[in-house]
Scaffold this active site. Sequence first.
Site, PDB file in Angstrom:
ATOM      1  N   HIS A  87       0.896  -1.264   0.200  1.00 26.47           N
ATOM      2  CA  HIS A  87      -0.003  -0.008  -0.118  1.00 26.47           C
ATOM      3  C   HIS A  87       1.135   1.454  -0.091  1.00 26.47           C
ATOM      4  CE1 HIS A  87      -3.721   2.140   1.506  1.00 26.47           C
ATOM      5  NE2 HIS A  87      -2.681   3.218   1.718  1.00 26.47           N
ATOM      6  N   GLU A  88       1.933   1.286   0.878  1.00 34.04           N
ATOM      7  CA  GLU A  88       2.575   2.559   1.112  1.00 34.04           C
ATOM      8  C   GLU A  88       3.649   2.380  -0.304  1.00 34.04           C
ATOM      9  OE1 GLU A  88       2.100   4.465   3.207  1.00 34.04           O
ATOM     10  OE2 GLU A  88       0.709   3.607   4.133  1.00 34.04           O
TER      11      GLU A  88
ATOM     12  N   GLU B 117      -4.506   7.579  -3.053  1.00 33.11           N
ATOM     13  CA  GLU B 117      -4.975   6.421  -2.328  1.00 33.11           C
ATOM     14  C   GLU B 117      -5.362   5.295  -3.351  1.00 33.11           C
ATOM     15  OE1 GLU B 117      -4.752   5.421   0.602  1.00 33.11           O
ATOM     16  OE2 GLU B 117      -4.066   7.485   1.485  1.00 33.11           O
TER      17      GLU B 117
END
Length: 483
Positions: free
Chosen positions: A255-256, A285
């Site tokens: 995700h990061e 996002e």
Amino acid sequence: MIALEKLRDRMAELSDLHSVEMLLHWDQLVTMPGEGAAARAQQLGVLARLTHERATGTEIGDWLSELDGVVTDELDRDIVRLARRDWERARRVPEQLAVDLARASADGQESWHRARAADDFGAFEGALQRNVELARAYGECVAENGDSPYDALLADYDFGLRTEDLRRVFGALAAALPPLVAQAQRRSPRRAFEVPVAPQEVAVASTLRRLGVDTASWRVDTSAHPFTAWLGRRDTRLTTRYIDGEFESLLSSLHEYGHALYERQVDEALERTNLGRGTSMSIHESQSKLWENHVARNPAFAEVLAAELGAGGYPITASDLHAALVGVEPSAVRVSADPVTYPLHIILRFELELALIEGELAVADLPAAWREGMRRLLGVEVPSDALGCLQDVHWGAGSFGYFPSYGLGCLIAAQLWETMQAELGPREDDLRRGEAVPIQRWLAEHVHRFGRRLDTIPLIKRATGRGLEIEPFLRYVTPLAEG
């Protein structure tokens, strides 16, 4: 043109100040001792004052007036256009309010950290009350054209989107997702695995190396709440967290990575300009959710992750790992939520922060409202405030209007993924080999390179040929619910 040169110099200076601010926040959350919080709040307040002075100077208005209608280069026109938008918005904020916001953010994050560790909402209530009041005051300052304070806050994260847009999109999701969740719950319970931290650390490190993360221009650390800081084109810092017995670190690290890759692939010509970063948090996002949902949770990529866990001393089959990563089960915690229930967590936070800003919900009543919302939307009983309204750092940091981007990011990621596969073909063969370069290049060409030159909806339309839709996301999650 002298005015253009001066404007570009000022935008470069503001870009550097933004990086310094991000560095101070990174240090606070990763390495700073807790007792440094008071001094850090003071430092951030001073930095905010300096940044506000440089961002709102009357000379910027003079330069913009000189350049009005005379700039012919397309890139320079975009620099001037965004500079005017940012300058006019920043000038509506009193300097002292900008300083107060920065200090309250630093104080609030440290207060949140202590309150969450002690499961004590009362220890955070005062800081949250202060942040709500300041956010409302800020929203009232920058609102224009009949916008509400919350509309104005939202524009900091997603320029062009309004509260009414979110009500419509989230209303459709709130209607479509609960039947899928109920359908998933009728399946046999998914099997739990107890993976120690050590194999997780091995798997995260080796998987990120496969994706190009090296020690020359990256840092990977741990923090209470995973996040990413981009301090320069060759200085990217992401964090994850390791929970004994869970697979969350595999997802949070990817995700990061999505956030980090976005900033690293912005067109080099935009570096140290006002265009040289991600255009909005919902697009940001979407990049993190694309790597989390459509790569990390892809059954083909599960073969890579399972092999890396095995190399770390935790043997598991790819099918078992994939089942654990996509199994649908309502839970109290957002960051460990499955893809089907995740947007419902965001809808709750949107409802609550909107009510806080509009004065319809008192800060003291937040824990009870949180519990009621979790029962209504997810059928989950919240066991504690630490696993309820204290689980996220955002309100402690004063970030109101941020949460909707997580839900929008899920939708945009699915829409981008469908478009990418339509153009490149299915990605399973590449992912099975741990090959992600075609994905990286497609994202660079269709999303990343534009920086802030395109706002959220225009960028989605350019990349996919359509406006924001919920159907691609529903097509993604329906098979997960059906099993």
